[in-house]
Design an enzyme around this catalytic site. Sequence first.
Site, PDB file in Angstrom:
ATOM      1  N   HIS A 155       0.942  -1.469   0.479  1.00  0.00           N
ATOM      2  CA  HIS A 155       0.060   0.165   0.131  1.00  0.00           C
ATOM      3  C   HIS A 155       1.025   1.145   0.322  1.00  0.00           C
ATOM      4  O   HIS A 155       0.307   2.177   0.101  1.00  0.00           O
ATOM      5  CB  HIS A 155      -0.809   0.088   1.173  1.00  0.00           C
ATOM      6  CG  HIS A 155      -1.409  -1.362   1.414  1.00  0.00           C
ATOM      7  ND1 HIS A 155      -2.451  -1.378   0.897  1.00  0.00           N
ATOM      8  CD2 HIS A 155      -1.025  -2.438   2.126  1.00  0.00           C
ATOM      9  CE1 HIS A 155      -3.596  -2.911   1.427  1.00  0.00           C
ATOM     10  NE2 HIS A 155      -2.462  -3.514   2.024  1.00  0.00           N
ATOM     11  N   LYS A 282      15.052  22.374 -10.758  1.00  0.00           N
ATOM     12  CA  LYS A 282      15.222  20.253 -11.761  1.00  0.00           C
ATOM     13  C   LYS A 282      16.358  19.771 -12.313  1.00  0.00           C
ATOM     14  O   LYS A 282      16.208  19.770 -12.648  1.00  0.00           O
ATOM     15  CB  LYS A 282      13.213  20.588 -12.624  1.00  0.00           C
ATOM     16  CG  LYS A 282      12.149  21.514 -11.582  1.00  0.00           C
ATOM     17  CD  LYS A 282      12.202  20.528 -10.323  1.00  0.00           C
ATOM     18  CE  LYS A 282      11.087  19.849 -10.565  1.00  0.00           C
ATOM     19  NZ  LYS A 282       9.944  20.520 -12.089  1.00  0.00           N
TER      20      LYS A 282
END
Length: 458
Positions: A155, A282
């Site tokens: 999960h 970035k």
Amino acid sequence: MALWDSRFKKPLADIALKFSSSIHIDGKFYDEDITGSEAHVKMLMKQKIISVKDGNAILKALKEIRKEISSGKIRFNWRDEDIHTLIEDLLVKKVGGRGKRLHTARSRNDQVALDERLYMRKEINALVKLTRTLQRTLLQKAEKHKETIIPGYTHLQRAQPLLFAHHLLAYVSMLDRDVERLHDCLGRANRAPLGAAALAGTTLQIDRLYSAKLLKMNGIIENSLDAVSDRDVMIELINACAIIMMHLSRLSEELVLWSSQEFSFAQFDDSFSTGSSLMPQKKNPDIAELIRGKVGRVYGSLFGLLTIMKALPLSYNRDMQEDKVHLLEAVDTTKECLLLGSALIKNTNFKKDRFEKELDGDLLLSTDLVDYLVRKNIPFREAHNIVGAIVAFCVDNKKKLNEISLEVYKKFSTEFEEDIFRLLTSCASVNNKRSGGSTSPAEVQKQLNFWQKKLKKS
Ligand code: ARG
């Protein structure tokens, strides 16, 4: 000139011809088409349906045509309709009336089905090779990381510590099933429809097994109607590609996650990273994202072909010409993504020390405490409840499992002794695993040995 002109009073309208032309797609099968024709001619010669002289002239011309197309001397034009028409036209130009004997006892229906099967045979082998390369790349990384411990997730929540090699080897296993699926496909693809003619077979005394043998195919598709109507194996191959792409999308997704600052577990080499036109800081995982995104193309191809084939009456219908668009899209995309997947893994640095300290004492070791109590003969469900209460205590008091004292542990169960603290490291957690196929170093080494042997280049 169309192969069927004489029946009509007018030629096909340009707009209709352009619409129905497929040469820009099936032109890619020129080599397979010529290979199929060569086998067909040899069979016709053996059966004395055409003379040795005519047959040899055709074979010589086909050889030249192959060269002319591969060298780029011949350019495809939509007016040529399809690759079968073009090659026959070129042949007649070269050897005149003799060339007109090539299509004896053959239809474009069995011809195209054969071309597709020969093409799939070639591409399946290419796909297997690329999948094997990716497996080997992952295996190399696994060898390098057989002592690296990472949090395992379910999960996407921390579950239990894992050896990173174990995680990578899971992908090696997945890809192995992909190879099995491809091989399975190959067995069915490699059967000859040639000689089925349009749908009903022919009144001429052909030898289907002989041409199949020349093409190194393992037998013929017996029922002539089935031979020209069937696209099952193409669907199977695209399905195999779709599953490979699904696997690659899971790997890509993990790479995207791991390369984020939050995980900081993986770092792509600059040669496999992209920047932002606006934000100077970035470093983006575009290659992994594109692999993940290209899955859409292959799933699209699978549904595209399934939809084409749905409710089609037997036997050949022109709808089926559209099959090649999906086959090529699926195969080309999957091959490229396998190639890029290998390159990306090779050019990624997985940071060994990133997690280990952080994991010691972390709540993801709670299952080790449960097993400890089970070894002390406490029933599993009860042990689970006891440790659950300890976890709640840790969460409330913002403590790790190795930051609470033995006295506190004893309040939850008198079975706890000083030795529990030895369990509360990620290293102990993986080392203490006992079951076959687990993440223990010994079991992972077994898997590494198995794959080293299996993936050794022959
Ligand atoms: N271009 C066609 C295809 O790819 C070849 C077969 C044509 N057959 C026919 N009966 N029109 O399907």
